[in-house]
Every structure is written in structure tokens, then in C-alpha cells.
Enzyme design. Structure first.
Site, PDB file in Angstrom:
ATOM      1  N   ASP A  28      44.299  18.963  -1.692  1.00  0.00           N
ATOM      2  CA  ASP A  28      43.155  19.597  -2.251  1.00  0.00           C
ATOM      3  C   ASP A  28      43.596  21.033  -2.939  1.00  0.00           C
ATOM      4  OD1 ASP A  28      40.247  20.260  -2.538  1.00  0.00           O
ATOM      5  OD2 ASP A  28      40.359  21.751  -1.142  1.00  0.00           O
ATOM      6  N   SER A  29      42.675  21.737  -3.596  1.00  0.00           N
ATOM      7  CA  SER A  29      43.235  23.178  -4.169  1.00  0.00           C
ATOM      8  C   SER A  29      43.229  24.049  -2.992  1.00  0.00           C
ATOM      9  CB  SER A  29      42.032  23.452  -5.225  1.00  0.00           C
ATOM     10  OG  SER A  29      40.738  23.429  -4.584  1.00  0.00           O
ATOM     11  N   TYR A  65      40.329  25.556  -8.192  1.00  0.00           N
ATOM     12  CA  TYR A  65      40.325  24.826  -9.580  1.00  0.00           C
ATOM     13  C   TYR A  65      38.930  24.533 -10.186  1.00  0.00           C
ATOM     14  CZ  TYR A  65      44.831  22.792  -7.908  1.00  0.00           C
ATOM     15  OH  TYR A  65      46.195  22.600  -7.543  1.00  0.00           O
ATOM     16  N   GLY A  66      38.000  24.677  -9.587  1.00  0.00           N
ATOM     17  CA  GLY A  66      36.646  24.439 -10.267  1.00  0.00           C
ATOM     18  C   GLY A  66      36.422  25.177 -11.515  1.00  0.00           C
ATOM     19  N   CYS A  71      40.001  16.403  -3.744  1.00  0.00           N
ATOM     20  CA  CYS A  71      39.342  17.315  -4.390  1.00  0.00           C
ATOM     21  C   CYS A  71      38.647  16.778  -5.719  1.00  0.00           C
ATOM     22  CB  CYS A  71      40.433  18.223  -4.833  1.00  0.00           C
ATOM     23  SG  CYS A  71      39.909  19.609  -6.025  1.00  0.00           S
ATOM     24  N   ASN A  72      37.663  16.864  -5.705  1.00  0.00           N
ATOM     25  CA  ASN A  72      36.541  16.287  -6.762  1.00  0.00           C
ATOM     26  C   ASN A  72      37.023  16.927  -8.206  1.00  0.00           C
ATOM     27  OD1 ASN A  72      33.966  14.645  -5.712  1.00  0.00           O
ATOM     28  ND2 ASN A  72      34.482  16.167  -4.130  1.00  0.00           N
ATOM     29  N   THR A  73      37.293  18.199  -8.170  1.00  0.00           N
ATOM     30  CA  THR A  73      37.587  18.815  -9.466  1.00  0.00           C
ATOM     31  C   THR A  73      38.988  18.160  -9.948  1.00  0.00           C
ATOM     32  OG1 THR A  73      36.724  20.746  -8.715  1.00  0.00           O
ATOM     33  CG2 THR A  73      37.764  20.804 -10.623  1.00  0.00           C
ATOM     34  N   GLU A  76      35.663  29.971   0.769  1.00  0.00           N
ATOM     35  CA  GLU A  76      37.071  30.287   0.874  1.00  0.00           C
ATOM     36  C   GLU A  76      37.246  31.655   1.540  1.00  0.00           C
ATOM     37  OE1 GLU A  76      40.321  28.999  -0.416  1.00  0.00           O
ATOM     38  OE2 GLU A  76      39.525  26.886  -0.453  1.00  0.00           O
ATOM     39  N   CYS A 104      31.696  18.168  -3.721  1.00  0.00           N
ATOM     40  CA  CYS A 104      32.962  19.187  -3.750  1.00  0.00           C
ATOM     41  C   CYS A 104      33.363  19.168  -2.192  1.00  0.00           C
ATOM     42  CB  CYS A 104      32.344  20.609  -4.017  1.00  0.00           C
ATOM     43  SG  CYS A 104      33.654  21.942  -3.756  1.00  0.00           S
ATOM     44  N   THR A 105      34.655  19.066  -1.957  1.00  0.00           N
ATOM     45  CA  THR A 105      35.010  18.841  -0.359  1.00  0.00           C
ATOM     46  C   THR A 105      34.877  20.166   0.281  1.00  0.00           C
ATOM     47  OG1 THR A 105      37.290  19.295  -1.140  1.00  0.00           O
ATOM     48  CG2 THR A 105      36.417  17.095  -0.936  1.00  0.00           C
ATOM     49  N   HIS A 106      34.721  21.435  -0.106  1.00  0.00           N
ATOM     50  CA  HIS A 106      34.074  22.521   0.419  1.00  0.00           C
ATOM     51  C   HIS A 106      33.114  22.516   1.131  1.00  0.00           C
ATOM     52  CE1 HIS A 106      37.954  23.860  -1.438  1.00  0.00           C
ATOM     53  NE2 HIS A 106      37.924  25.107  -0.704  1.00  0.00           N
TER      54      HIS A 106
HETATM   55  N1  DGL Z   1      37.313  21.437  -3.347  1.00  0.00           N
HETATM   56  C1  DGL Z   1      37.246  20.903  -4.599  1.00  0.00           C
HETATM   57  C2  DGL Z   1      36.527  19.786  -4.916  1.00  0.00           C
HETATM   58  O1  DGL Z   1      36.306  19.038  -4.256  1.00  0.00           O
HETATM   59  C3  DGL Z   1      37.091  22.253  -5.377  1.00  0.00           C
HETATM   60  C4  DGL Z   1      37.420  23.593  -5.099  1.00  0.00           C
HETATM   61  C5  DGL Z   1      37.972  24.382  -6.094  1.00  0.00           C
HETATM   62  O2  DGL Z   1      36.911  24.877  -7.060  1.00  0.00           O
HETATM   63  O3  DGL Z   1      38.990  24.698  -6.167  1.00  0.00           O
HETATM   64  O4  DGL Z   1      36.025  19.952  -6.194  1.00  0.00           O
END
Ligand code: DGL
Length: 287
Positions: free
Chosen positions: A14-15, A46-47, A77-79, A167, A201-203
Site C-alpha cells: 500500500d502507499s 498516492y490519491g 491500495c485502491n488508487t 495518516e 480506500c484501504t485507509h
Molecule cells: N489506501 C489507498 C487506497 O486504498 C489510498 C491512500 C493514498 O492516497 O495514498 O486508495
């Protein structure tokens, strides 16, 4: 090409910390395997980054995990799944993991497993996707859900402040309420019939308690961890040739591209238990 070594864990990437919410569920479901987690904390989030940047960063991290012996990498990570996975699978794997009968190593994402089942959760056939700007603008969820559930209507809302809040450990603070409320109001205003909200988003699972406060009780709020874990179990069952190569000593290793001390301090709330990570640079690999 580097020889495949004895230690062949499943890589989870993940990011930053978000993928730990996925790893947590995977480990619960499939504790027997070895896992190595990589958080690209130095370059998170990353988003908000371009397609090219997310692709480059994700490819570097996948190569790093391959160099650590991973036969299979889950892009948690979805992004990165939205912006990089298809290119990596189609363009890069044949070169970085050549095999006689298709690529010798595999990379999977989190969008496909989720879109395969999401329609089953909705009674009204209207679902809302809460995600980063990158995931929303890629339209991956619209395209993928259409394939599996052509009658389901999909609404999207980008929540760019949510990852920075999480974060920075502010997910539980009164300040977070403003942004949680704002984005939920926006998505619910798109249709009164939305009955399922996906935390794409996994966060975002860290915000689930706050999210629950601001939507009607009748709305189903879905996190992806369990869905991805079930899908992985199914995938390994269908691919015994790959499954048999993964080492099964129950080892977990945590890598971060930023400070290991910071990672260890923050990771617990995402993973549910204390971890000890090791710093590694995303730019050092042989391939
Ligand atoms: N956890 C990431 C996701 O699932 C996004 C976090 C990021 O923006 O880096 O998209």
C-alpha cells in the site's frame, strides 16, 4: 533472472498504512502463509498523484517485493489498483516475471474482488463509492461494477482530506467530523436510494465509527478487508500450482520506505497488533 528462493511469502503493498487493514483480515483468514507488507510511506499519499507517478511508484514496489521472493503480490491500495494494476499485469509482468506458461509471479488488486460481490449487498441497486480523487477519476469502479452488476447504479465521492487525517492520527478527533460529514452529505445527496456505501480506500476503515454517526442506520457500510481475504482464499484454491510455492511458516515481515520507528508507532491501529518494521528503499532492486 533471480532464482526463486525458499522464502516465498505473499506480498501486500500500500502507499502507506491502509493496506494493513487488508493484511489484518487476510492473516486472520489464511494464517498459515508467510507475508511481507510494504508501505511506501515516504511517498504517500498516492490519491492525489498522476497516473504516471502512481504507476511508476507501484511498479517499483512490486519489483521490490518480487526481489524479496514474493510469488504473489496483493496491491492493497485502491488508487494503485485503479491506476497501475492493469499496466503491470499486461505490460510489465511478461518482462519482470517471465514464465513458461504465463507469468511466474502474479499481482492482484482490491477493486476486482470488491466489484464482483458489491451488488449482492444492495437491495435498492444503488451504491455509493467513497474513495480518493485518483480512484474516483479513474472510473474503475463504474467500469468494473457494470461488468458484474449491469443494473446497479453507482455514485462516487472523492474524499481527499480523509487519508491525510488518518495518516496524521486525526481520524478520531473532532476536526475529522467536519470532513466526514461533508463528504457523506454530498454522496447521499446524489440519490435518496443509496443503501450501500463502500469504503473504497484501504485507509477508510479507521473512520468507520464516525461514518456510522452521519448516515442512517439502514445504510450498509462495507470495508474491503474481509472481501479481499475471501477472494484471495478462493484464488489460491483455484491456483494450486502457485499456492504450493508459497512458504507456510506463519512469518510476517513489515517494510517501510520511511522511518521504521514512525511506522511501528502508527501501524498498530491499522493492523490491530504491534509490528516491528525495517526500512527499505523503493529504488534499490536488480531487475
Ligand atoms: N489506501 C489507498 C487506497 O486504498 C489510498 C491512500 C493514498 O492516497 O495514498 O486508495
Amino acid at each position: 533472472m533471480k532464482q526463486i528462493t525458499e522464502n516465498q511469502p505473499i506480498g501486500v503493498f500500500d502507499s502507506g498504512y491502509g493496506g494493513l487493514t487488508i493484511l489484518r483480515e487476510i492473516v486472520q483468514k489464511l494464517p498459515q502463509y508467510d507475508y511481507v507488507y510494504l508501505g511506501d510511506n515516504a511517498r504517500t499519499p498516492y490519491g492525489t498523484r498522476s497516473f504516471e507517478t502512481v504507476y511508476q511508484y507501484t511498479l517499483e514496489c512490486v519489483k521490490l517485493l518480487f526481489d524479496r521472493g514474493c510469488r504473489l503480490v496483493i496491491v492493497a491500495c485502491n488508487t494503485a489498483s485503479a491506476k497501475a494494476l492493469r499496466n503491470i499485469q499486461q505490460l510489465d509482468l511478461p518482462h519482470i516475471a517471465p514464465g513458461l506458461d504465463g507469468p511466474a509471479r502474479r499481482v492482484l488488486g482490491v477493486i476486482r474482488p470488491t466489484t464482483e460481490v458489491i451488488g449482492n449487498y444492495s437491495e435498492t441497486g444503488e451504491v455509493g463509492i467513497l474513495a480518493t480523487r485518483g480512484t474516483v477519476s479513474s472510473e474503475s469502479y463504474l467500469v468494473e461494477i457494470e461488468k458484474f452488476f449491469p443494473d446497479v447504479r453507482v455514485y462516487q465521492e472523492a474524499c481527499p482530506m480523509w487519508v491525510p487525517l488518518i495518516e496524521n492520527g486525526e481520524y478520531d478527533s473532532p476536526g475529522a467530523d467536519y470532513f466526514v460529514k461533508q463528504h457523506l452529505a454530498r454522496i447521499m445527496a446524489q440519490s435518496p436510494n443509496i443503501d450501500t456505501l463502500l469504503l473504497a480506500c484501504t485507509h477508510y476503515p479507521l473512520l468507520i465509527d464516525k461514518i456510522r454517526q452521519y448516515v442512517p442506520k439502514t445504510i450498509t457500510i462495507l470495508s474491503q478487508g474481509r472481501i479481499v481475504a475471501n477472494s484471495l482464499a478462493n484464488y489460491l484454491h483455484r491456483h494450486p500450482e502457485l499456492e504450493s510455492q508459497i512458504s507456510q511458516c506463519g512469518n510476517r515481515q513489515f517494510l517501510t520506505t520511511d522511518s521504521a520507528d514512525d511506522f511501528d508507532r502508527q501501524a498498530t491501529v491499522f493492523y490491530g497488533e504491534a509490528v516491528q518494521s525495517v526500512y527499505c528503499s523503493p529504488e534499490v532492486h536488480v531487475r
